[in-house]
Design a protein around this motif. Structure first.
Motif, PDB file in Angstrom:
ATOM      1  N   ALA A 104       0.823  -1.210   0.000  1.00  8.20           N
ATOM      2  CA  ALA A 104       0.000   0.000   0.000  1.00  8.20           C
ATOM      3  C   ALA A 104       0.853   1.254   0.000  1.00  8.20           C
ATOM      4  CB  ALA A 104      -0.905   0.007   1.227  1.00  8.20           C
ATOM      5  N   ARG A 105       0.424   2.215  -0.780  1.00  7.81           N
ATOM      6  CA  ARG A 105       1.057   3.531  -0.750  1.00  7.81           C
ATOM      7  C   ARG A 105       0.737   4.199   0.584  1.00  7.81           C
ATOM      8  NH1 ARG A 105       1.240   5.903  -6.553  1.00  7.81           N
ATOM      9  NH2 ARG A 105       1.135   3.988  -7.763  1.00  7.81           N
ATOM     10  N   GLU A 106       1.694   4.953   1.074  1.00  9.48           N
ATOM     11  CA  GLU A 106       1.510   5.612   2.369  1.00  9.48           C
ATOM     12  C   GLU A 106       0.228   6.445   2.410  1.00  9.48           C
ATOM     13  OE1 GLU A 106       4.293   7.967   5.555  1.00  9.48           O
ATOM     14  OE2 GLU A 106       4.675   8.333   3.430  1.00  9.48           O
ATOM     15  N   VAL A 107      -0.083   7.124   1.337  1.00 12.69           N
ATOM     16  CA  VAL A 107      -1.266   7.978   1.280  1.00 12.69           C
ATOM     17  C   VAL A 107      -2.557   7.165   1.427  1.00 12.69           C
ATOM     18  CG1 VAL A 107      -1.479   7.941  -1.251  1.00 12.69           C
ATOM     19  CG2 VAL A 107      -2.299   9.912   0.036  1.00 12.69           C
ATOM     20  N   ALA A 108      -2.517   5.859   1.121  1.00 15.23           N
ATOM     21  CA  ALA A 108      -3.710   5.017   1.177  1.00 15.23           C
ATOM     22  C   ALA A 108      -3.869   4.268   2.500  1.00 15.23           C
ATOM     23  CB  ALA A 108      -3.690   4.016   0.026  1.00 15.23           C
ATOM     24  N   GLY A 121       5.351  -4.718   8.849  1.00 12.97           N
ATOM     25  CA  GLY A 121       6.749  -4.567   8.444  1.00 12.97           C
ATOM     26  C   GLY A 121       7.191  -3.133   8.257  1.00 12.97           C
ATOM     27  N   PRO A 122       8.436  -2.995   7.815  1.00  7.42           N
ATOM     28  CA  PRO A 122       9.007  -1.658   7.644  1.00  7.42           C
ATOM     29  C   PRO A 122       8.503  -0.966   6.378  1.00  7.42           C
ATOM     30  CG  PRO A 122      10.573  -3.309   6.932  1.00  7.42           C
ATOM     31  CD  PRO A 122       9.401  -4.053   7.510  1.00  7.42           C
ATOM     32  N   MET A 123       8.625   0.331   6.389  1.00 11.12           N
ATOM     33  CA  MET A 123       8.323   1.127   5.210  1.00 11.12           C
ATOM     34  C   MET A 123       9.398   0.838   4.163  1.00 11.12           C
ATOM     35  SD  MET A 123       6.001   3.642   4.537  1.00 11.12           S
ATOM     36  CE  MET A 123       5.738   4.714   5.936  1.00 11.12           C
ATOM     37  N   PHE A 124       8.999   0.809   2.894  1.00  9.79           N
ATOM     38  CA  PHE A 124       9.961   0.655   1.803  1.00  9.79           C
ATOM     39  C   PHE A 124       9.556   1.591   0.677  1.00  9.79           C
ATOM     40  CE2 PHE A 124       6.678  -2.534   1.370  1.00  9.79           C
ATOM     41  CZ  PHE A 124       6.323  -2.486   0.023  1.00  9.79           C
ATOM     42  N   ASP A 125      10.520   1.919  -0.139  1.00  2.69           N
ATOM     43  CA  ASP A 125      10.292   2.886  -1.203  1.00  2.69           C
ATOM     44  C   ASP A 125      10.304   2.192  -2.551  1.00  2.69           C
ATOM     45  OD1 ASP A 125       9.973   5.799  -1.685  1.00  2.69           O
ATOM     46  OD2 ASP A 125      11.719   5.460  -2.965  1.00  2.69           O
ATOM     47  N   LEU A 126       9.293   2.445  -3.360  1.00  2.00           N
ATOM     48  CA  LEU A 126       9.282   1.964  -4.736  1.00  2.00           C
ATOM     49  C   LEU A 126       9.682   3.142  -5.620  1.00  2.00           C
ATOM     50  CD1 LEU A 126       6.052  -0.240  -4.833  1.00  2.00           C
ATOM     51  CD2 LEU A 126       8.425  -0.966  -4.650  1.00  2.00           C
ATOM     52  N   PRO A 127      10.719   2.967  -6.419  1.00  5.78           N
ATOM     53  CA  PRO A 127      11.209   4.073  -7.249  1.00  5.78           C
ATOM     54  C   PRO A 127      10.094   4.710  -8.083  1.00  5.78           C
ATOM     55  CG  PRO A 127      12.693   2.196  -7.373  1.00  5.78           C
ATOM     56  CD  PRO A 127      11.482   1.740  -6.612  1.00  5.78           C
ATOM     57  N   GLN A 128      10.090   6.005  -8.123  1.00  6.06           N
ATOM     58  CA  GLN A 128       9.148   6.849  -8.855  1.00  6.06           C
ATOM     59  C   GLN A 128       7.724   6.797  -8.299  1.00  6.06           C
ATOM     60  OE1 GLN A 128      10.212   5.340 -12.945  1.00  6.06           O
ATOM     61  NE2 GLN A 128      10.289   7.548 -13.317  1.00  6.06           N
ATOM     62  N   ILE A 129       7.478   5.953  -7.293  1.00  3.41           N
ATOM     63  CA  ILE A 129       6.124   5.841  -6.744  1.00  3.41           C
ATOM     64  C   ILE A 129       6.072   6.355  -5.313  1.00  3.41           C
ATOM     65  CG2 ILE A 129       4.219   4.293  -6.219  1.00  3.41           C
ATOM     66  CD1 ILE A 129       5.255   2.451  -8.440  1.00  3.41           C
ATOM     67  N   GLY A 130       7.047   5.953  -4.479  1.00  2.42           N
ATOM     68  CA  GLY A 130       7.107   6.474  -3.128  1.00  2.42           C
ATOM     69  C   GLY A 130       7.001   5.418  -2.048  1.00  2.42           C
TER      70      GLY A 130
END
Length: 142
Positions: A104-108, A121-130
């Motif tokens: 899930a995107r953080e905004v959702a 789990g931990p936060m992770f970053d998807l390139p160009q998405i966030g």
């Protein structure tokens, strides 16, 4: 519905930097994959895809992964995403699905938490998405 029909809205809402072809998932056409859409005046305004896929940290008998959930920007906040997700879950419970997970995107996060999904789990970053986190929900398929 066919997976290719979800691509224009996936591209428009989820990956505007990518081509429609880049918004396809390898599992889109598997026989156990299901696509749902919301139509308004003949146009697709919401999409979701459910792929039978395990999560390595959660044992389940019949797990599914939600991918490519999107509602047209002009219609967001009107409960359409909730209806789309509920229809998918209703169908999956007939297949004895006992676990749904997704990135899930953080905004959702608030949207999915309001529907009973749990962050994991931990936060992770998807390139160009966030920023993203895994979210999940268990079901009693009886």
């Amino acid at each position: 519905m066919k997976g290719f029909e979800t691509l224009p809205l996936r591209q428009k809402i989820l990956k505007p930097f990518a081509s429609e072809a880049e918004c396809a998932y390898p599992d889109d056409n598997y026989p156990t994959t299901f696509h749902f859409a919301l139509f308004l005046d003949g146009d697709i305004k919401g999409v979701s895809t459910f792929i039978q896929q395990e999560h390595p940290d959660f044992p389940a008998r019949t797990p599914y992964r939600l991918r490519g959930m999107a509602v047209d920007k002009d219609l967001q906040g009107q409960g359409l995403g909730k209806k789309l997700l509920a229809k998918g879950i209703e169908h999956l419970t007939t297949l004895e699905c006992d676990f749904i997970w997704f990135n899930a995107r953080e905004v959702a996060f608030p949207f999915y938490e309001s529907l009973g999904f749990t962050l994991y789990g931990p936060m992770f970053d998807l390139p160009q998405i966030g920023p993203h986190k895994v979210m999940y929900k268990r079901f009693d398929p009886r």
